[in-house]
Enzyme design. Structure first.
Site, PDB file in Angstrom:
ATOM      1  N   LYS A 194       0.906  -1.339  -0.314  1.00 16.70           N
ATOM      2  CA  LYS A 194      -0.148  -0.248   0.237  1.00 16.70           C
ATOM      3  C   LYS A 194       0.427   1.509   0.057  1.00 16.70           C
ATOM      4  O   LYS A 194       1.819   1.142   0.089  1.00 16.70           O
ATOM      5  CB  LYS A 194      -0.906  -0.158   1.187  1.00 16.70           C
ATOM      6  CG  LYS A 194      -0.436   0.110   2.428  1.00 16.70           C
ATOM      7  CD  LYS A 194      -1.393   0.702   2.979  1.00 16.70           C
ATOM      8  CE  LYS A 194      -1.127   1.905   4.187  1.00 16.70           C
ATOM      9  NZ  LYS A 194      -0.234   2.600   5.008  1.00 16.70           N
ATOM     10  N   HIS A 208      -1.460  -4.138   6.047  1.00 20.90           N
ATOM     11  CA  HIS A 208      -0.528  -5.273   6.591  1.00 20.90           C
ATOM     12  C   HIS A 208      -1.389  -5.523   8.231  1.00 20.90           C
ATOM     13  O   HIS A 208      -1.926  -7.088   8.918  1.00 20.90           O
ATOM     14  CB  HIS A 208       0.533  -5.038   7.588  1.00 20.90           C
ATOM     15  CG  HIS A 208       0.788  -4.009   8.308  1.00 20.90           C
ATOM     16  ND1 HIS A 208       0.906  -2.720   7.668  1.00 20.90           N
ATOM     17  CD2 HIS A 208       1.297  -3.915   9.645  1.00 20.90           C
ATOM     18  CE1 HIS A 208       0.790  -1.917   8.473  1.00 20.90           C
ATOM     19  NE2 HIS A 208       1.430  -1.948   9.729  1.00 20.90           N
ATOM     20  N   GLU A 260      -0.712   6.742  17.325  1.00 20.06           N
ATOM     21  CA  GLU A 260       0.185   6.096  17.347  1.00 20.06           C
ATOM     22  C   GLU A 260       1.343   6.971  18.240  1.00 20.06           C
ATOM     23  O   GLU A 260       0.903   9.054  17.803  1.00 20.06           O
ATOM     24  CB  GLU A 260       0.821   6.735  15.450  1.00 20.06           C
ATOM     25  CG  GLU A 260       0.820   5.476  14.778  1.00 20.06           C
ATOM     26  CD  GLU A 260       1.275   5.676  13.609  1.00 20.06           C
ATOM     27  OE1 GLU A 260       2.205   4.781  13.334  1.00 20.06           O
ATOM     28  OE2 GLU A 260       0.186   5.493  12.692  1.00 20.06           O
ATOM     29  N   HIS A 285      -6.341   0.497   6.757  1.00 23.46           N
ATOM     30  CA  HIS A 285      -6.189  -0.349   8.392  1.00 23.46           C
ATOM     31  C   HIS A 285      -7.700   0.677   8.393  1.00 23.46           C
ATOM     32  O   HIS A 285      -8.030  -0.289   8.816  1.00 23.46           O
ATOM     33  CB  HIS A 285      -5.111   0.619   8.743  1.00 23.46           C
ATOM     34  CG  HIS A 285      -4.101  -0.136   7.939  1.00 23.46           C
ATOM     35  ND1 HIS A 285      -3.726  -0.621   7.287  1.00 23.46           N
ATOM     36  CD2 HIS A 285      -2.715   0.603   8.249  1.00 23.46           C
ATOM     37  CE1 HIS A 285      -2.121  -0.841   6.766  1.00 23.46           C
ATOM     38  NE2 HIS A 285      -2.080   0.541   7.739  1.00 23.46           N
TER      39      HIS A 285
HETATM   40  C1  BG6 Z   1       1.217   1.425   7.672  1.00 20.67           C
HETATM   41  C2  BG6 Z   1       1.546   3.360   7.653  1.00 20.67           C
HETATM   42  O1  BG6 Z   1       0.637   1.261   6.518  1.00 20.67           O
HETATM   43  O2  BG6 Z   1       0.787   1.283   9.401  1.00 20.67           O
HETATM   44  C3  BG6 Z   1       2.265   3.954   8.434  1.00 20.67           C
HETATM   45  O3  BG6 Z   1       2.455   3.247   6.670  1.00 20.67           O
HETATM   46  C4  BG6 Z   1       2.112   3.714  10.121  1.00 20.67           C
HETATM   47  O4  BG6 Z   1       2.474   5.393   8.881  1.00 20.67           O
HETATM   48  C5  BG6 Z   1       1.970   1.965  10.320  1.00 20.67           C
HETATM   49  O5  BG6 Z   1       2.742   3.857  11.531  1.00 20.67           O
HETATM   50  C6  BG6 Z   1       1.053   2.031  11.731  1.00 20.67           C
HETATM   51  O6  BG6 Z   1       1.538   0.050  11.460  1.00 20.67           O
HETATM   52  P1  BG6 Z   1       1.381  -0.726  12.947  1.00 20.67           P
HETATM   53  O7  BG6 Z   1       1.159  -1.721  12.669  1.00 20.67           O
HETATM   54  O8  BG6 Z   1       2.491   0.343  13.642  1.00 20.67           O
HETATM   55  O9  BG6 Z   1       0.162   0.116  13.845  1.00 20.67           O
END
Ligand code: BG6
Length: 516
Positions: free
Chosen positions: A174, A204, A242, A266
């Protein structure tokens, strides 16, 4: 073993054929010098190797522009593994066995000579299946995806009609395009070279255990599903927060912002899994059909129901953080949103009238992703009549990460001679129940990609409808610059306007709480 534990063990219902080691293959990572390869992909492959889920003949070839040798690339990856591995200490003996599978191919993905070199490296595999079974992982920018696939096809490294039982697949990272139009153009372009079943569009979040558990939780329990509708649910809050800022990804983020980086994929995927109808089977297509149906039922988001924000300087856990506009590769007058909150309505029978509040942001106080289902208040008799708003409505929180688990909040009597009611919490924690084993999302997704299971990947029509939702939302702010109130200090929960989004009659945002 305790009798109850034995019973639990006997009652594990194993779905599907179980994991057998797949046929050997060659995994080619295009764009291998990026962060994704060293932080996520190679650590995931290393763990699959360690758990004997990868056949010993598997080979991994990294293609990138920088000048490296196999040895220097392996050393770099080992250093990164020491930092990012989910298991520590890293098993050096296992690494010694794994490292020879990795080889480096220097080349620009626009240069035909790079593909000629890659062809030679693929042909070097001793195992015949490893030579023919190929997984191409495109860890390149969206604008390079179509050209890379064209080059792979022209150089006969990737074939649309590869002879069974050999297989060849392409994994696309993505963001898939940057709006509906570019995504569709990319889909058409890729469709020229590959069958839809050969294309695996990755998100993911779908590889996370807790996100997959949304399906188990909803459809393998009889007690929750009757509550999963407007009859019982007042509103739902989905938070993906985050602590990190954009770090060194400013260049990418300036084009993406939270809407393209997190919401299009997501956030909408979590929303779809939490709200879709039961699929007719557990087959990939049935599950994806239901997600698409749900996404299509989302009402275009009204501009009044969108709040954007951008972090200014602040501090998190006592550590000062720079403003987004001071981050590397970010314009000093950037209007890109690092925070987004939305009110979403789903126009279907089950969810009609139930608001879904979604928010995501960088530089918020906590790393936490959760879905909070807020149930209706009790009728205005008995306790509700006496307690008014101090009587907490029941809530079910699905904690996706960290402290993965589920909490149910309900009211109970405070022990003692007086009559008092207060909320109590019932907690299920993954760690306590199953031990601290949480595989990285990329482990599951890479294995599924090798096995050709597309359940946890995004289908073409899903990408399309998700972009339609996000494009419409973005059109609400067009080129309007951010105004003073849109900025939030790093370490806070976003701009004040996000609070106003939640209707006064509803409970305000419930910020994720660390579980005791
Ligand atoms: C990614 C984004 O897909 O997901 C990032 O591009 C983000 O910006 C990340 O930080 C968050 O993933 P996770 O698994 O750490 O929640």
């Amino acid at each position: 073993m305790h009798a109850l534990d034995q019973l639990d063990e006997l009652m594990v219902c194993r779905l599907g054929k179980g994991r057998s080691t797949p046929a050997p293959c060659t995994i080619v990572i295009l764009g291998a010098s990026g962060d994704l390869t060293s932080r996520k992909l190679v650590p995931a492959l290393f763990h699959l190797h360690r758990e004997r889920l990868l056949p010993p003949q598997t080979r991994v070839i990294g293609v990138a522009r920088r000048d490296k040798t196999d040895t220097s690339w392996r050393d770099e990856l080992y250093d990164a593994l020491l930092r990012h591995s989910r298991t520590k200490p890293v098993d050096a003996v296992e690494w010694q066995q794994f490292a020879p599978k990795l080889s480096y191919c220097r080349g620009d993905i626009t240069d035909p000579a790079a593909y000629a070199r890659l062809a030679i490296q693929i042909a070097e595999a001793k195992d015949e299946q490893a030579r023919h079974n190929r997984l191409f992982y495109l860890a390149v920018s969206p604008s390079q995806v179509a050209d890379a696939v064209t080059m792979l096809t022209q150089n006969r490294l990737f074939e649309r009609d590869v002879l069974i039982p050999a297989w060849q697949r392409i994994v696309v990272e993505k963001p898939f395009g940057h709006d509906r139009y570019s995504a569709e153009r990319l889909n058409v372009e890729l469709g020229r070279h590959a069958h839809e079943q050969q294309l695996l569009r990755i998100d993911h979040y779908l590889g996370k255990e807790t996100v997959q558990n949304l399906l188990m939780f909803r459809f393998s329990n009889a007690i929750f599903e009757p509550l999963w509708s407007r009859q019982a649910v007042d509103h739902v809050q989905i938070t993906v927060s985050e602590k990190n800022g954009v770090g060194d990804r400013g260049g990418y983020y300036e084009e993406a912002g939270a809407s393209r980086d997190m919401a299009q994929n997501h956030l909408l995927q979590v929303l779809a899994l939490a709200t879709m109808e039961p699929p007719v089977s557990l087959e990939a297509e049935s599950i994806r059909d239901e997600k698409v149906k749900l996404l299509k039922s989302i009402r275009p988001v009204h501009p009044d129901n969108v709040v954007r924000g951008q972090y200014s300087a602040g501090s998190i856990d006592g550590v000062p953080c720079p403003a987004y506009r001071q981050e590397p590769k970010v314009k000093t007058n950037s209007n890109v949103e690092t925070f987004l909150a939305l009110k979403v309505l789903i126009d279907n029978w089950r969810w009609s009238g139930v608001p879904f509040y979604l928010r995501t942001g960088k530089r918020l106080p906590l790393n936490a992703s959760e879905v909070r289902i807020q149930f209706h208040q009790t009728p205005h008799v008995l306790f509700s009549a006496h307690c008014g708003p101090t009587l907490d409505a029941n809530a079910l929180t699905l904690r996706l990460q960290p402290q993965e688990g589920i909490s149910l909040r309900f009211n109970g009597k405070v022990p003692g001679a007086t009559t008092a009611v207060r909320p109590v919490r019932m907690n299920f924690s993954y760690d306590t129940e199953f031990g601290a084993y949480t595989p990285e999302a990329y482990e599951r997704l890479l294995l599924d990609a090798i096995e050709g299971d597309s359940t946890l990947f995004i289908r073409r029509d899903e990408v399309d409808i998700a972009w339609a939702i996000v494009d419409n939302m973005r059109s609400g702010w067009k080129d309007r610059p951010l105004a003073e109130p849109d900025f939030y200090a790093a370490g806070t929960w976003g701009p004040a306007a996000a609070n106003a989004l939640v209707e006064p009659s509803k409970q305000p945002w419930r910020n994720p709480q660390p579980v005791p």
